[in-house]
Design an enzyme around this catalytic site. Structure first.
Site, PDB file in Angstrom:
ATOM      1  N   GLU A  85      32.772 -15.245 -20.427  1.00 32.72           N
ATOM      2  CA  GLU A  85      33.889 -14.422 -19.362  1.00 32.72           C
ATOM      3  C   GLU A  85      34.617 -15.673 -18.630  1.00 32.72           C
ATOM      4  O   GLU A  85      35.607 -15.309 -18.208  1.00 32.72           O
ATOM      5  CB  GLU A  85      32.999 -13.795 -18.515  1.00 32.72           C
ATOM      6  CG  GLU A  85      32.558 -12.365 -19.220  1.00 32.72           C
ATOM      7  CD  GLU A  85      31.043 -12.519 -19.941  1.00 32.72           C
ATOM      8  OE1 GLU A  85      30.591 -13.454 -20.081  1.00 32.72           O
ATOM      9  OE2 GLU A  85      30.749 -11.364 -20.366  1.00 32.72           O
TER      10      GLU A  85
ATOM     11  N   PHE B  95      19.297  -2.464 -14.564  1.00 39.54           N
ATOM     12  CA  PHE B  95      19.576  -3.428 -15.453  1.00 39.54           C
ATOM     13  C   PHE B  95      21.019  -3.787 -15.487  1.00 39.54           C
ATOM     14  O   PHE B  95      22.074  -3.096 -15.413  1.00 39.54           O
ATOM     15  CB  PHE B  95      19.327  -2.629 -16.970  1.00 39.54           C
ATOM     16  CG  PHE B  95      19.612  -3.735 -18.010  1.00 39.54           C
ATOM     17  CD1 PHE B  95      18.669  -4.941 -18.127  1.00 39.54           C
ATOM     18  CD2 PHE B  95      20.579  -3.474 -18.960  1.00 39.54           C
ATOM     19  CE1 PHE B  95      19.059  -5.571 -19.085  1.00 39.54           C
ATOM     20  CE2 PHE B  95      20.781  -4.372 -19.982  1.00 39.54           C
ATOM     21  CZ  PHE B  95      20.211  -5.408 -20.124  1.00 39.54           C
ATOM     22  N   GLN B  96      21.239  -5.104 -15.385  1.00 43.50           N
ATOM     23  CA  GLN B  96      22.542  -5.766 -15.414  1.00 43.50           C
ATOM     24  C   GLN B  96      23.541  -5.374 -14.170  1.00 43.50           C
ATOM     25  O   GLN B  96      24.635  -5.354 -14.172  1.00 43.50           O
ATOM     26  CB  GLN B  96      23.470  -5.607 -16.577  1.00 43.50           C
ATOM     27  CG  GLN B  96      22.615  -6.373 -17.934  1.00 43.50           C
ATOM     28  CD  GLN B  96      23.577  -6.334 -19.192  1.00 43.50           C
ATOM     29  OE1 GLN B  96      24.417  -5.519 -19.364  1.00 43.50           O
ATOM     30  NE2 GLN B  96      23.298  -7.438 -19.897  1.00 43.50           N
TER      31      GLN B  96
ATOM     32  N   LYS C 243      29.778   2.737 -14.417  1.00 48.72           N
ATOM     33  CA  LYS C 243      30.027   3.227 -15.862  1.00 48.72           C
ATOM     34  C   LYS C 243      30.375   4.787 -15.860  1.00 48.72           C
ATOM     35  O   LYS C 243      31.194   5.348 -16.438  1.00 48.72           O
ATOM     36  CB  LYS C 243      28.862   3.007 -16.363  1.00 48.72           C
ATOM     37  CG  LYS C 243      28.755   3.670 -17.909  1.00 48.72           C
ATOM     38  CD  LYS C 243      27.510   2.999 -18.938  1.00 48.72           C
ATOM     39  CE  LYS C 243      27.734   3.290 -20.356  1.00 48.72           C
ATOM     40  NZ  LYS C 243      26.794   2.792 -21.166  1.00 48.72           N
TER      41      LYS C 243
ATOM     42  N   MET D 157      36.147 -39.862 -14.092  1.00 48.15           N
ATOM     43  CA  MET D 157      36.641 -39.983 -12.779  1.00 48.15           C
ATOM     44  C   MET D 157      35.470 -40.184 -12.010  1.00 48.15           C
ATOM     45  O   MET D 157      35.338 -40.830 -10.958  1.00 48.15           O
ATOM     46  CB  MET D 157      37.231 -38.516 -12.091  1.00 48.15           C
ATOM     47  CG  MET D 157      37.625 -38.536 -10.916  1.00 48.15           C
ATOM     48  SD  MET D 157      39.053 -39.714 -10.596  1.00 48.15           S
ATOM     49  CE  MET D 157      40.434 -38.875 -10.912  1.00 48.15           C
TER      50      MET D 157
HETATM   51  C1  TPP Z   1      32.793 -27.580 -12.966  1.00 52.08           C
HETATM   52  C2  TPP Z   1      32.951 -28.972 -12.289  1.00 52.08           C
HETATM   53  N1  TPP Z   1      31.523 -29.855 -12.332  1.00 52.08           N
HETATM   54  C3  TPP Z   1      31.697 -31.213 -11.816  1.00 52.08           C
HETATM   55  C4  TPP Z   1      32.923 -31.617 -11.311  1.00 52.08           C
HETATM   56  C5  TPP Z   1      33.059 -32.792 -10.791  1.00 52.08           C
HETATM   57  N2  TPP Z   1      33.934 -33.748 -11.608  1.00 52.08           N
HETATM   58  C6  TPP Z   1      35.143 -34.129 -11.318  1.00 52.08           C
HETATM   59  S1  TPP Z   1      36.104 -34.988 -12.235  1.00 52.08           S
HETATM   60  C7  TPP Z   1      34.384 -35.237 -13.396  1.00 52.08           C
HETATM   61  C8  TPP Z   1      34.496 -35.847 -14.688  1.00 52.08           C
HETATM   62  C9  TPP Z   1      35.296 -35.341 -15.749  1.00 52.08           C
HETATM   63  O1  TPP Z   1      35.107 -35.969 -16.907  1.00 52.08           O
HETATM   64  P1  TPP Z   1      35.800 -36.002 -18.057  1.00 52.08           P
HETATM   65  O2  TPP Z   1      36.273 -34.395 -18.343  1.00 52.08           O
HETATM   66  O3  TPP Z   1      35.358 -36.712 -19.356  1.00 52.08           O
HETATM   67  O4  TPP Z   1      37.429 -36.413 -17.736  1.00 52.08           O
HETATM   68  P2  TPP Z   1      37.809 -38.148 -17.674  1.00 52.08           P
HETATM   69  O5  TPP Z   1      37.692 -38.317 -15.822  1.00 52.08           O
HETATM   70  O6  TPP Z   1      36.994 -39.046 -18.172  1.00 52.08           O
HETATM   71  O7  TPP Z   1      39.279 -38.048 -17.935  1.00 52.08           O
HETATM   72  C10 TPP Z   1      33.614 -34.346 -12.613  1.00 52.08           C
HETATM   73  C11 TPP Z   1      32.068 -34.312 -13.252  1.00 52.08           C
HETATM   74  C12 TPP Z   1      34.170 -30.648 -11.534  1.00 52.08           C
HETATM   75  N3  TPP Z   1      35.175 -31.106 -11.056  1.00 52.08           N
HETATM   76  N4  TPP Z   1      33.981 -29.488 -12.022  1.00 52.08           N
END
Ligand code: TPP
Lengths: 144, 569
Positions: free
Chosen positions: B49, B111-112, B161, B478
């Site tokens: 979803e 439920f749900q 529902k 990042m």
């Molecule tokens: C759902 C979610 N969890 C954690 C984060 C924190 N976060 C921001 S950037 C990042 C790393 C992203 O890694 P990747 O997708 O491999 O991209 P890269 O930076 O290597 O280009 C994280 C964990 C986020 N933005 N969203």
């Protein structure tokens, strides 16, 4: 509706000092009176945020003055034979009413501003104050 | 005409001109799915979803129309929350129908069952629980109206529902009755004139615009405004595409990973003209030091955006397009504009000098590891900036913002406000459904892609030729970058080198997988990938320790940017 307003305050980190919900002359419309604190721009932001809620009809900021505010408080005092008269005298001075009497307690009703109620709490505490229930403030603007 | 609730729902969607619905069935929406089966509205079976709501969101961003999602009660709704919050933060018009247990069961831990109203309230513009089937059509009408007007946003319609089975007379209202919801589109003339007076006096003006320009479909007017004044223009992550990124007046993006000249220009300007933007903290850095010497004009349709974090001298509440039209009208016969160009010429010189001082760049070595910037640069060349580009969140997102100069509005699909990893793939799918003839590219990396990768099955099922650029650095880039700079290289749980093998992954899904491990393979892989008529994952094995520059450290003033040496891969 209440949950939207309360949710807005908690989500944006605004305080709610008191909150009071009641019907208005129009049964489809309810009125919420809240007391909050903040700098002018915070209050302005709160008003704008409230207007953003789809169901909000009108928001009035009563400001620090320019309105009349009251709250109702119910007190429960444990009474001893030698303090009954004193409690009654204080209640009279505060223009309160004794609304329930048992052999060892009074229930007292008082309306007024926050200071008056605070004053009464202080006077009744040494005399056996057991409980206070307050409605929170409601207000109307002065004039038309 | 008497219909059951589920049929009313589908008919209402048809009335609204909805051409596609993204959803996932379940017990509470069985009746709705039966009606979908009966009425033949186009429905896409999503795999999760969250993905479904992101698809509706990507569809909305790429087309400007309202996206629609359907989820079941309980876990269906909790899964949808991230999608709703993502759309809410970026003001994207969506209507999401959520299943609910029958009304007599509500509140019984059935439920749900979940408290859908309570759960979705903080992440929607508005939400409704429909308790009486007679209210359903009017509620749907209102939901679409609220989602798409004013500052747009997601709206949830919660449908128990029993209501979906109950019968009512069907009549779709022509108008909504929302006396107290009247967004202000018409910009106040007096304020526009006041703003104009500031513009005429300015010597160092800068336009800073955001997603409001895209929402309000005001690119043409914005361009005319900027060209008339010949003012420098910078934009937020959400504003990308609002003007062509490589336009002669464009300074590029501002903020945390914005260009040096943008941040310097905003820092030193004497007039900041903010248009459809909200002074987000990724833009302002330390708020007290943000553009300290400027007078500020702020155009926004949402009064709560104005003076929320930054004081502005001339607020203008209204629709961006409407307001820009008024500016253009005022400028038409404004004699004082004659020498405006000469007046701002020294300002341009300053800006150009900043650009020479530090411009963004990279240096791809022939035999070094692939630099992700190089891949994006090549993709930009290949598409001439005319593809729909969706991104995930992280370094690759910022590089895409820096090196891909989108030419048109609605071509840039990214999660700005919430920064939702996993957004990219489903959003690209939604965009491709909405724009079947256009090239849709996803720029991602393995961390983000892993979060919604199951939706690749949807792309394969529907033959969507999405080009997936996997800028694989084997790390949560990042986060690794922040750990390198601010935590002394203590790399805590950012390693992603264990796979999967993305070429095999693509293969297993019935998509195409390609890999480039050396710089000289980049172009041929891109060419092959772009020629493929199936979803394709192009796995670019990139340098792990590559950093995204420039960078304003969190909470610092934006003039205090870090500049890396252009890395040599
Ligand atoms: C759902 C979610 N969890 C954690 C984060 C924190 N976060 C921001 S950037 C990042 C790393 C992203 O890694 P990747 O997708 O491999 O991209 P890269 O930076 O290597 O280009 C994280 C964990 C986020 N933005 N969203």
């Amino acid at each position: 509706m209440l949950s939207r307003v309360a949710g807005l305050f908690s989500a944006r980190g605004y305080n709610i000092d008191s909150l009071c919900v009641a019907e208005t002359l129009d049964p489809k419309v309810s009125q919420i009176t809240m007391v909050t604190e903040g700098e002018d721009d915070t209050v302005e932001q709160i008003v704008k945020q409230l207007y953003k809620l789809i169901d909000v009809i009108r928001v009035t900021d009563h400001g620090p003055d320019n309105h009349v505010a009251r709250e109702l408080a119910l007190f429960k005092v444990r009474t001893l034979p030698d303090s009954r008269a004193e409690v009654m005298r204080i209640v009279e001075i505060f223009r309160g009413k004794i609304v329930d009497v048992t052999p060892d307690s009074y229930a007292i009703e008082v309306t007024g501003g926050a200071e008056k109620i605070q004053g009464l709490i202080e006077l009744l505490t040494p005399l056996g104050l057991e409980d206070v229930t307050r409605t929170g403030r409601i207000a109307v603007a002065r004039g038309l | 005409m008497k219909l059951i609730g589920a049929d009313i729902l589908v008919r209402s969607l048809q009335e609204e001109g909805v051409d596609i619905v993204f959803g996932h069935p379940g017990g509470a929406v069985l009746e709705v799915y039966d009606a979908i089966h009966r009425c033949g509205i186009r429905h896409v079976l999503v795999r999760h979803e969250q993905g479904g709501v992101h698809m509706a969101d990507g569809y909305a961003r790429a087309t400007g129309r309202t996206g629609v999602a359907v989820v079941t009660s309980g876990p269906g709704v909790t899964n949808a929350i991230t999608g709703l919050a993502t759309a809410y933060m970026d003001s994207i018009p969506l209507v999401c129908f959520t299943g609910q247990v029958p009304t007599p069961m509500i509140g019984n831990d059935a439920f749900q069952e979940a408290d859908n109203m309570g759960l979705t309230r903080p992440v929607t513009k508005h939400n409704y629980l429909v308790k009486d089937v007679r209210d359903l059509a009017a509620t749907i009408k209102e939901a679409f109206h609220i989602a798409s007007t004013g500052r747009p946003g997601p709206v949830v319609v919660d449908l128990p529902k029993d209501v979906s089975k109950a019968v009512a007379d069907y009549h779709y209202p022509e108008t909504v009755d929302l006396e107290h919801y009247q967004p202000r589109y018409d910009a106040h003339w007096g304020q526009v004139k006041r703003a104009m007076a500031l513009i005429l006096k300015a010597e160092r003006p800068v336009v800073y615009f955001g997603g409001g320009v895209i929402t309000s479909n005001a690119s043409k007017e914005l361009l005319a405004f900027c060209e008339r004044l010949k003012v420098p223009v910078t934009y937020t992550l959400m504003g990308i595409g609002g003007i062509p990124g490589n336009h002669q007046y464009s300074l590029g993006m501002l903020g945390m990973h914005g260009t040096y000249r943008s941040n310097k220009a905003v820092d030193e300007c004497d007039l900041l003209i903010a248009i459809g933007a909200r002074f987000d903290d990724r833009v302002t850095g330390k708020v007290d030091d943000f553009s300290p010497r400027s007078k500020k004009i702020h155009v926004d349709i949402d009064p709560t955006s104005i003076r929320k974090s930054v004081y502005v001298d001339v607020p203008i509440v209204g629709d961006v397009k409407n307001c820009l039209e008024k500016f253009l009208e005022l400028m038409q016969d404004e004699p004082k504009l004659k020498d405006y160009e000469t007046r701002v010429a020294p300002w341009w010189e300053k800006i150009n000098a900043w650009d020479r001082e530090h411009s963004i760049g990279y240096a791809q070595k022939e035999d070094g590891p692939i630099l992700p910037q190089y891949v994006i640069d090549k993709m930009y060349e290949m598409t001439a900036g005319r593809a729909v580009v969706s991104t995930d969140v992280g370094q690759h997102q910022m590089w895409a913002a820096q090196y891909y100069h989108a030419q048109r509005p609605n071509d840039w699909v990214t999660s700005g406000g919430l920064g939702t990893m996993g957004f990219g793939l489903p959003a690209a799918i939604g965009a491709q459904f909405g724009r079947p003839k256009d090239t849709v590219v996803l720029v991602t990396s393995e961390g983000s892609f892993s979060m919604c990768c199951q939706e690749l099955a949807v792309a394969v099922e529907h033959d969507l030729p999405i080009k997936i650029l996997m800028l694989r650095n084997n790390t949560l880039g990042m986060v690794r970058q922040w750990q390198q700079f601010f935590y002394d290289k203590r790399y805590s749980h950012v390693d992603m080198s264990s796979g999967p093998d993305w070429v095999k992954f693509a293969d297993a899904f019935g998509a195409v997988g390609l890999r480039a491990s050396h710089p000289d393979e980049v172009e041929s892989v891109l060419e092959k990938g772009f020629a493929t008529r199936k979803p394709v994952i192009m796995d670019f094995v990139c340098r792990t320790e590559e950093n995204c520059f420039p960078m304003v450290p969190g909470g610092a003033a934006s003039r205090d940017m870090l500049h890396g040496e252009p890395s040599r891969g």
